[in-house]
Design a protein around this motif. Structure first.
Motif, PDB file in Angstrom:
ATOM      1  N   PHE A 289      17.376  32.149 -12.721  1.00 41.70           N
ATOM      2  CA  PHE A 289      18.415  31.755 -11.773  1.00 41.70           C
ATOM      3  C   PHE A 289      18.844  30.309 -11.998  1.00 41.70           C
ATOM      4  O   PHE A 289      20.040  29.998 -11.966  1.00 41.70           O
ATOM      5  CB  PHE A 289      17.909  31.928 -10.338  1.00 41.70           C
ATOM      6  CG  PHE A 289      18.878  31.435  -9.304  1.00 41.70           C
ATOM      7  CD1 PHE A 289      19.922  32.244  -8.874  1.00 41.70           C
ATOM      8  CD2 PHE A 289      18.772  30.160  -8.765  1.00 41.70           C
ATOM      9  CE1 PHE A 289      20.826  31.790  -7.921  1.00 41.70           C
ATOM     10  CE2 PHE A 289      19.672  29.701  -7.816  1.00 41.70           C
ATOM     11  CZ  PHE A 289      20.700  30.514  -7.400  1.00 41.70           C
ATOM     12  N   GLY A 290      17.889  29.419 -12.214  1.00 44.41           N
ATOM     13  CA  GLY A 290      18.217  28.005 -12.366  1.00 44.41           C
ATOM     14  C   GLY A 290      19.139  27.722 -13.535  1.00 44.41           C
ATOM     15  O   GLY A 290      19.953  26.791 -13.482  1.00 44.41           O
ATOM     16  N   ARG A 291      19.038  28.525 -14.580  1.00 47.53           N
ATOM     17  CA  ARG A 291      19.884  28.303 -15.759  1.00 47.53           C
ATOM     18  C   ARG A 291      21.243  28.972 -15.626  1.00 47.53           C
ATOM     19  O   ARG A 291      22.214  28.531 -16.249  1.00 47.53           O
ATOM     20  CB  ARG A 291      19.172  28.835 -16.998  1.00 47.53           C
ATOM     21  CG  ARG A 291      18.029  27.948 -17.485  1.00 47.53           C
ATOM     22  CD  ARG A 291      17.197  28.651 -18.542  1.00 47.53           C
ATOM     23  NE  ARG A 291      16.295  29.637 -17.951  1.00 47.53           N
ATOM     24  CZ  ARG A 291      15.579  30.492 -18.666  1.00 47.53           C
ATOM     25  NH1 ARG A 291      15.680  30.511 -19.981  1.00 47.53           N
ATOM     26  NH2 ARG A 291      14.768  31.335 -18.071  1.00 47.53           N
ATOM     27  N   LEU A 292      21.324  30.042 -14.842  1.00 45.12           N
ATOM     28  CA  LEU A 292      22.570  30.803 -14.747  1.00 45.12           C
ATOM     29  C   LEU A 292      23.409  30.427 -13.535  1.00 45.12           C
ATOM     30  O   LEU A 292      24.596  30.754 -13.494  1.00 45.12           O
ATOM     31  CB  LEU A 292      22.246  32.303 -14.698  1.00 45.12           C
ATOM     32  CG  LEU A 292      21.510  32.864 -15.919  1.00 45.12           C
ATOM     33  CD1 LEU A 292      21.201  34.343 -15.725  1.00 45.12           C
ATOM     34  CD2 LEU A 292      22.321  32.661 -17.189  1.00 45.12           C
ATOM     35  N   SER A 293      22.823  29.780 -12.544  1.00 42.91           N
ATOM     36  CA  SER A 293      23.554  29.394 -11.347  1.00 42.91           C
ATOM     37  C   SER A 293      24.309  28.088 -11.583  1.00 42.91           C
ATOM     38  O   SER A 293      23.696  27.066 -11.894  1.00 42.91           O
ATOM     39  CB  SER A 293      22.589  29.212 -10.174  1.00 42.91           C
ATOM     40  OG  SER A 293      23.205  28.523  -9.116  1.00 42.91           O
ATOM     41  N   PRO A 294      25.626  28.076 -11.448  1.00 41.51           N
ATOM     42  CA  PRO A 294      26.380  26.821 -11.620  1.00 41.51           C
ATOM     43  C   PRO A 294      25.951  25.744 -10.627  1.00 41.51           C
ATOM     44  O   PRO A 294      25.874  24.567 -10.977  1.00 41.51           O
ATOM     45  CB  PRO A 294      27.832  27.256 -11.399  1.00 41.51           C
ATOM     46  CG  PRO A 294      27.850  28.725 -11.651  1.00 41.51           C
ATOM     47  CD  PRO A 294      26.516  29.229 -11.224  1.00 41.51           C
ATOM     48  N   THR A 295      25.659  26.130  -9.396  1.00 43.81           N
ATOM     49  CA  THR A 295      25.246  25.151  -8.392  1.00 43.81           C
ATOM     50  C   THR A 295      23.913  24.536  -8.745  1.00 43.81           C
ATOM     51  O   THR A 295      23.718  23.322  -8.648  1.00 43.81           O
ATOM     52  CB  THR A 295      25.154  25.813  -7.011  1.00 43.81           C
ATOM     53  OG1 THR A 295      26.400  26.429  -6.695  1.00 43.81           O
ATOM     54  CG2 THR A 295      24.804  24.802  -5.942  1.00 43.81           C
TER      55      THR A 295
END
Length: 367
Positions: free
Chosen positions: A239-245
């Motif tokens: 999630f941390g790598r794919l989430s723009p935020t």
């Protein structure tokens, strides 16, 4: 089932939930590997959480059978000590750190578990002097949350304490166990509605204000990722790598700060179903527990408060919290054994009525 809603006694009463727990936890571990297969997912965090819950649960079953009430008190003191030691990690404990008011971290979750364990100790003991001491310990944990500046932990601990007091004399565990399930479902549904931007404008504004815009943006990124692969999700720890935020935030921990939305985004619908199954397994074990209803309901209240924190924060991202949740569940479902001392501290109640020993002695002498 008897009229009080208490399931029948018997060895299968405990073996059934244990077998279910093995299947559910094994499924959680296996699905994390399936979800990570063929991509750069890292299932180690999920496997560690499963191991922590399993170890805590097994330890709770063992210690609860030896010290039915004392083990609860020891767990409460240990969780309180860990929460105080990790003061910098308690949400909102230090002003000016930028920690949002709604953040639920390890310290807040440990305080909730400590309050629940203290309430269970008060319900489990048969010693008149120990019961008020355990209640005072639960109150001290609640006050500690307020002193540490963690408003979410204070509200959750107070709710657990009031719930325990309200159910102290009840014998109908079935109806009361439905309340935690309903409450958890409502919190989970509300968090998903916020992520989907499905709430009315005024209600959404009041709900999102304490969550902060950053967290709401993380939740909406999680919903977007879940929609891209509804079955398997994006993969554990991606999630941390794919989430723009998350990628655009310097102090991001790479998590959406919601156990439900993290499962949906990283492990898809199957991961969400397994998470719900794990909570249902715990409630099922509480329902079939040989413990008194007051003990079971106190533990269920604490675990429900923890689940609510996990729906709006990252409480389940810490191994001590998942191990503590398993420990509390294990203690609340442990069999105390026939004739075992349930007092903390104190002596086992005598099985002989007044004068029985004397009558037997007199009978021998007369013989």
């Amino acid at each position: 089932m008897d009229p009080a809603g208490k399931p029948p006694m018997g060895r299968e009463r405990r073996s059934g939930p244990d077998a279910t727990g093995v299947v559910v936890l094994a499924g959680c571990a296996a699905w994390s590997l399936v979800s990570a297969a063929g991509r750069d997912g890292r299932p180690e965090g999920v496997l560690l959480a499963v191991f922590a819950v399993t170890a805590g649960y097994a330890c709770g079953r063992l210690c609860g059978s030896v010290l039915p009430a004392g083990a609860f008190a020891a767990a409460a003191l240990g969780a309180l000590a860990l929460a105080v030691a990790s003061r910098d990690g308690v949400p909102g404990s230090v002003a000016g750190t930028g920690t949002p008011p709604g953040h639920a971290g390890a310290g807040a979750a440990l305080l909730v578990l400590a309050a629940g364990a203290a309430c269970c100790a008060a319900s489990a003991t048969r010693s008149g002097s120990a019961r008020p001491a355990a209640r005072l310990l639960a109150l001290a944990v609640t006050c500690a949350a307020l002193v540490l500046g963690s408003l979410p932990a204070f509200v959750a601990c107070l709710a657990v304490l009031l719930w325990s007091l309200a159910t102290v004399r009840t014998q109908r565990r079935t109806a009361f166990l439905a309340a935690p399930a309903l409450a958890t479902g409502l919190v989970a549904g509300a968090s998903w509605a916020v992520a989907e931007d499905a709430l009315p404008a005024r209600l959404a504004a009041s709900v999102e204000a304490p969550l902060t815009p950053n967290r709401v943006a993380l939740w909406r990124d999680a919903v977007t990722l879940a929609a891209e692969d509804p079955l398997r999700g994006a993969g554990p720890a991606r999630f941390g790598r794919l989430s723009p935020t998350s990628a655009g935030s310097a102090d991001s921990d790479g998590k959406p700060h919601s156990a439900l939305l993290q499962q949906a985004s990283e492990q898809g619908a199957v991961g969400v179903a397994l998470l719900g199954a794990a909570f249902a397994w715990i409630l099922h074990g509480m329902w079939r527990s040989p413990r008194p209803a007051s003990v079971v309901l106190s533990a269920a209240g604490a675990l429900t408060a923890l689940a609510a924190l996990a729906c709006v924060g990252n409480a389940l991202s810490f191994a001590p919290v998942t191990a503590g949740a398993g420990l509390l569940a294990g203690l609340a479902t442990a069999g105390t054994g026939a004739g075992r001392n349930d007092a903390w501290p104190g002596k086992a109640p005598s099985r002989r009525g007044p004068g029985k020993g004397r009558d037997r002695l007199g009978d021998r002498r007369g013989a």
